[in-house]
Design a protein around this motif. Structure first.
Motif, mmCIF file in Angstrom:
data_model
loop_
_atom_site.group_PDB
_atom_site.id
_atom_site.type_symbol
_atom_site.label_atom_id
_atom_site.label_comp_id
_atom_site.label_asym_id
_atom_site.label_seq_id
_atom_site.Cartn_x
_atom_site.Cartn_y
_atom_site.Cartn_z
ATOM 1 N N ASN A 3 0.836 -1.203 0.000
ATOM 2 C CA ASN A 3 0.000 0.000 0.000
ATOM 3 C C ASN A 3 0.867 1.248 0.000
ATOM 4 N N CYS A 4 0.258 2.347 -0.402
ATOM 5 C CA CYS A 4 0.932 3.643 -0.373
ATOM 6 C C CYS A 4 0.288 4.550 0.672
ATOM 7 N N VAL A 5 1.136 5.287 1.332
ATOM 8 C CA VAL A 5 0.690 6.363 2.216
ATOM 9 C C VAL A 5 1.032 7.667 1.503
ATOM 10 N N CYS A 6 0.052 8.556 1.423
ATOM 11 C CA CYS A 6 0.195 9.758 0.590
ATOM 12 C C CYS A 6 0.007 11.029 1.417
ATOM 13 N N PRO A 7 1.065 11.413 2.135
ATOM 14 C CA PRO A 7 0.901 12.613 2.953
ATOM 15 C C PRO A 7 0.882 13.878 2.116
ATOM 16 N N GLY A 8 0.212 14.901 2.661
ATOM 17 C CA GLY A 8 0.426 16.270 2.198
ATOM 18 C C GLY A 8 1.710 16.771 2.829
ATOM 19 N N TYR A 9 1.733 18.012 3.224
ATOM 20 C CA TYR A 9 2.965 18.550 3.800
ATOM 21 C C TYR A 9 3.103 18.147 5.266
ATOM 22 N N VAL A 10 4.228 17.485 5.549
ATOM 23 C CA VAL A 10 4.522 16.983 6.886
ATOM 24 C C VAL A 10 5.646 17.829 7.475
ATOM 25 N N ARG A 11 5.572 18.073 8.757
ATOM 26 C CA ARG A 11 6.567 18.921 9.418
ATOM 27 C C ARG A 11 7.896 18.161 9.572
ATOM 28 N N THR A 12 8.726 18.205 8.512
ATOM 29 C CA THR A 12 10.026 17.527 8.528
ATOM 30 C C THR A 12 11.066 18.453 7.888
ATOM 31 N N PRO A 13 12.362 18.085 8.019
ATOM 32 C CA PRO A 13 13.403 18.903 7.384
ATOM 33 C C PRO A 13 13.217 19.053 5.879
ATOM 34 N N LEU A 14 12.642 18.022 5.211
ATOM 35 C CA LEU A 14 12.418 18.121 3.763
ATOM 36 C C LEU A 14 11.517 19.309 3.439
ATOM 37 N N VAL A 15 10.485 19.504 4.232
ATOM 38 C CA VAL A 15 9.551 20.623 4.001
ATOM 39 C C VAL A 15 10.183 21.945 4.416
ATOM 40 N N GLU A 16 10.918 21.919 5.519
ATOM 41 C CA GLU A 16 11.550 23.160 5.974
ATOM 42 C C GLU A 16 12.509 23.693 4.898
ATOM 43 N N ARG A 17 13.198 22.769 4.195
ATOM 44 C CA ARG A 17 14.101 23.208 3.117
ATOM 45 C C ARG A 17 13.304 23.829 1.968
ATOM 46 N N GLN A 18 12.115 23.266 1.691
ATOM 47 C CA GLN A 18 11.316 23.767 0.559
ATOM 48 C C GLN A 18 10.779 25.172 0.796
ATOM 49 N N VAL A 19 10.569 25.517 2.053
ATOM 50 C CA VAL A 19 9.980 26.817 2.347
ATOM 51 C C VAL A 19 10.846 27.927 1.756
ATOM 52 N N ALA A 20 12.140 27.828 1.950
ATOM 53 C CA ALA A 20 13.036 28.856 1.419
ATOM 54 C C ALA A 20 13.015 28.869 -0.108
ATOM 55 N N GLU A 21 13.027 27.661 -0.726
ATOM 56 C CA GLU A 21 13.030 27.592 -2.199
ATOM 57 C C GLU A 21 11.726 28.153 -2.777
ATOM 58 N N GLN A 22 10.604 27.788 -2.150
ATOM 59 C CA GLN A 22 9.304 28.250 -2.648
ATOM 60 C C GLN A 22 9.154 29.761 -2.472
ATOM 61 N N ALA A 23 9.721 30.283 -1.387
ATOM 62 C CA ALA A 23 9.647 31.726 -1.152
ATOM 63 C C ALA A 23 10.296 32.476 -2.308
ATOM 64 N N GLU A 24 11.406 31.931 -2.786
ATOM 65 C CA GLU A 24 12.107 32.582 -3.888
ATOM 66 C C GLU A 24 11.310 32.441 -5.190
ATOM 67 N N LEU A 25 10.829 31.220 -5.476
ATOM 68 C CA LEU A 25 10.105 30.977 -6.724
ATOM 69 C C LEU A 25 8.813 31.792 -6.806
ATOM 70 N N HIS A 26 8.084 31.861 -5.711
ATOM 71 C CA HIS A 26 6.774 32.531 -5.725
ATOM 72 C C HIS A 26 6.857 33.987 -5.264
ATOM 73 N N ARG A 27 8.055 34.427 -4.889
ATOM 74 C CA ARG A 27 8.288 35.819 -4.477
ATOM 75 C C ARG A 27 7.368 36.246 -3.330
ATOM 76 N N VAL A 28 7.284 35.374 -2.330
ATOM 77 C CA VAL A 28 6.542 35.748 -1.115
ATOM 78 C C VAL A 28 7.476 35.544 0.082
ATOM 79 N N PRO A 29 7.232 36.270 1.166
ATOM 80 C CA PRO A 29 8.076 36.076 2.347
ATOM 81 C C PRO A 29 7.970 34.648 2.877
ATOM 82 N N GLU A 30 9.055 34.164 3.457
ATOM 83 C CA GLU A 30 9.073 32.775 3.923
ATOM 84 C C GLU A 30 7.947 32.479 4.912
ATOM 85 N N ASP A 31 7.610 33.474 5.761
ATOM 86 C CA ASP A 31 6.591 33.193 6.786
ATOM 87 C C ASP A 31 5.189 33.054 6.197
#
Ligand code: NAD
Length: 261
Positions: free
Chosen positions: A182-210
């Motif tokens: 079976n597959c487990v299909c999480p949305g966004y989980v509070r892990t280092p993988l997501v924390e790293r994406q926040v900075a990248e997405q902030a740059e791509l979408h031009r919004v503040p990290e918070d």
């Protein structure tokens, strides 16, 4: 209890996994560490796999598991890990965010090897023993991106859709042998993988990290909170238990309603 908090109660024991060997990849961090801890608490003998040596050895010492330092970018190195496993949790993964026309080709290849080829090789090695023993559980930590696409995540979306297909095929072949997949299909989980994406997405979408978590990451998610790794671990444990012997070839969104869109 306030709206938005997790009111689910965790049973003290969960399904009894004494005598079961559970291989968990990417066990040094995030979801993998939570799954390894939960399966160990349920009595499984855990083999914790990661390329991060210090972190996986620390996790293994904490839960009395066996640590295996392996870089899953090499499917030949991954293959032997499946030997004698009763439970395989294919969890190791990585993300890279870039438009397709700028996506580094070597990163695309690396992500497919870690998230598709190595899981295939591990399962390929594990299945004969599971078939002999008449019992096995394959749990693939996919993602809502195994069911839905997002821009800038071509390798990740491709890999997660691929593991969904592999999981269903394992389910069909394993059914006669007591093996579920079976597959487990999480949305966004509070892990280092997501924390790293926040900075990248902030740059791509031009919004503040918070603002990234609510306005970008959870833009399509009705429940505006990150999933906790322990919640994913409870679902993984449930899929190992006796109540789920007839559940196979399925995918379980744990995404705050994202896939309902
Ligand atoms: P994480 O970065 O916290 O942990 C991933 C682990 O995998 C790390 O310990 C890392 O060292 C290991 N890993 C990565 N590449 C490896 C390699 N080549 N060889 C060996 N180990 C390797 O990430 P996480 O958020 O816990 O993600 C775990 C899984 O859950 C991934 O497959 C991810 O795609 C999936 N997932 C995560 C989320 C999320 O929001 N965090 C959502 C859906 C799915």
């Amino acid at each position: 209890m306030p709206v938005g908090t997790n009111s689910a109660q965790t049973s003290a024991r969960g399904p009894e996994l004494l005598g079961k060997r559970a291989l968990v990849t990417g066990a040094a961090s995030g979801i993998g560490a939570a799954v390894a801890r939960r399966l160990a608490a349920a009595g499984a003998q855990v083999i914790a796999v990661d390329r991060a040596a210090d972190a996986v050895e620390a996790l293994a010492a904490e839960i009395d598991a066996e640590a295996r330092v392996v870089d899953l970018v090499d499917p030949d190195a991954a293959a032997p890990l499946g030997e004698r496993a009763d439970i395989v949790v294919n969890n190791a993964g990585l993300q890279h965010v870039a438009p397709i026309h700028q996506f580094p080709t070597d990163v695309f290849s690396t992500m497919l090897r870690v998230m598709v080829e190595s899981p295939f090789r591990i399962v390929r090695t594990a299945l004969p023993g599971m078939y002999t023993r008449g019992w096995g559980r394959i749990i693939n930590i996919s993602s809502v991106h195994g069911l839905r696409a997002s821009p800038f995540k071509s390798a990740y979306v491709t890999a997660k859709h691929a593991i969904e297909g592999l999981s269903k095929t394992i389910a069909l072949e394993g059914a006669a042998h007591g093996v579920t997949s079976n597959c487990v299909c999480p949305g966004y989980v509070r892990t280092p993988l997501v924390e790293r994406q926040v900075a990248e997405q902030a740059e791509l979408h031009r919004v503040p990290e918070d603002q990234v978590v609510e306005d970008v990451l959870l833009a399509r998610t009705p429940i505006k909170r990150l999933v906790e790794p322990t919640e994913v671990a409870e679902l993984a444990l449930w899929l190992c238990g006796p109540a789920t012997a007839s559940i196979t070839g399925a995918s379980f969104p744990m995404d705050g309603g994202w896939a309902a869109n």
